[in-house]
Design an enzyme around this catalytic site. Structure first.
Site, mmCIF file in Angstrom:
data_model
loop_
_atom_site.group_PDB
_atom_site.id
_atom_site.type_symbol
_atom_site.label_atom_id
_atom_site.label_comp_id
_atom_site.label_asym_id
_atom_site.label_seq_id
_atom_site.Cartn_x
_atom_site.Cartn_y
_atom_site.Cartn_z
ATOM 1 C CG HIS A 48 -2.014 -1.039 1.131
ATOM 2 N ND1 HIS A 48 -2.947 -1.088 0.127
ATOM 3 C CD2 HIS A 48 -2.300 -2.097 1.938
ATOM 4 C CE1 HIS A 48 -3.760 -2.108 0.313
ATOM 5 N NE2 HIS A 48 -3.389 -2.747 1.410
ATOM 6 N NE ARG A 73 1.578 -4.801 3.622
ATOM 7 C CZ ARG A 73 0.430 -4.295 4.129
ATOM 8 N NH1 ARG A 73 -0.383 -5.094 4.794
ATOM 9 N NH2 ARG A 73 0.135 -3.031 3.995
ATOM 10 C CG ASP A 87 18.473 -12.530 -5.182
ATOM 11 O OD1 ASP A 87 18.745 -13.390 -4.330
ATOM 12 O OD2 ASP A 87 18.309 -12.792 -6.394
ATOM 13 C CD GLU A 152 -4.706 -9.430 4.344
ATOM 14 O OE1 GLU A 152 -4.765 -8.316 4.907
ATOM 15 O OE2 GLU A 152 -3.862 -9.699 3.474
ATOM 16 C CG ASP A 178 -7.579 -6.168 3.810
ATOM 17 O OD1 ASP A 178 -8.197 -5.796 2.801
ATOM 18 O OD2 ASP A 178 -6.444 -5.755 4.094
#
Length: 257
Positions: A48, A73, A87, A152, A178
């Site tokens: 987000h 995230r 990586d 969620e 959510d």
């Protein structure tokens, strides 16, 4: 030389409470400032916040020698983006919208090199190996990566027990916003039905060998979540901290007019 110790993962295994904060500015300077507060973990948000691989990599770099561990995230649970984020040198990944044990198992495999997983082997040119300087990275990295999955939705809660059985999942993060929307209470994670679902989920996770996580920006709610079993607890969002202070400041001066 082995892969670096994942202090966040080690703390979860030891049962230590880990306090975190969302880092949503998508800027390494802001994340470095946030790290000076010494949260245990910071979420570099690719779902987000306006982050891309380059800004994620830059923020992972500035946190490398800080007290705060980087938790990235990703926007979606796909093996290609997991590979790219690992990586960068990030060792802990938070994946949104995980609803089944099968999905969780696929994510766990994507986090690890063969034979335990299917992570791509081309790490010689990556930050994770210090560009080839960490000679034993491939043989030791699997033990240091940490997978956190977000449950969620109602479907995710229905399949929580199967998710908790997946080897390679280190923690389960409940997403109140959510979840409340999926339960018919958008914007109201304090609805009795939602609160009971969160309490039950945190308790079940805490009773397993996984760590329970959640976000709450209200101190009273956060304390309640901790009492219900949350072990990695996000207690702030940097953007909200700034805008809240800014609004209070200007409101105070407007009152003087």
């Amino acid at each position: 030389m082995p892969a670096p110790l994942n202090r966040f993962k080690a703390a979860l295994k030891e049962g230590k409470m880990q306090y975190g904060c969302w880092a949503s500015f998508a800027d390494p300077y802001a994340t470095e400032m946030l790290a000076s507060a010494e949260f245990d973990w910071l979420v570099i948000d690719g779902e987000h916040a306006p982050n891309d691989l380059q800004t994620i990599s830059q923020q992972v770099q500035v946190l490398q020698h800080e007290h705060s561990e980087a938790v990235v995230r990703i926007p979606i649970g796909r093996d290609w983006i997991i590979k790219q984020v690992l990586d960068t040198g990030c060792q802990t990944i938070l994946v949104p919208l995980v609803e089944t044990g099968e999905q969780a198992a696929e994510l766990a495999r994507a986090m690890r090199y063969p034979p335990q997983g299917n992570r791509g082997m081309g790490g010689a040119g990556a930050r994770a190996t210090r560009f080839g300087a960490i000679r034993d990275y491939v043989s030791t990295a699997n033990d240091q990566v940490c997978l956190l999955v977000q449950v969620e939705t109602v479907k995710g809660l229905e399949n929580l027990d199967s998710i908790l059985q997946v080897e390679g999942v280190d923690g389960v993060f409940i997403g109140p916003a959510d979840l409340s929307a999926d339960m018919g209470h958008p914007g109201d994670s304090g609805a009795p039905e939602v609160k009971e679902a969160i309490r039950d989920a945190l308790g079940r996770i805490n009773a397993s060998d996984k760590a329970a996580g959640i976000l709450a920006v209200d101190d009273t709610v956060a304390q309640q979540y901790a009492e219900w079993g949350a072990q990695f607890l996000a207690v702030g969002i940097d953007v909200l901290m700034l805008v809240s202070r800014a609004r209070k400041t200007i409101a105070r001066w407007r009152e003087r007019d």
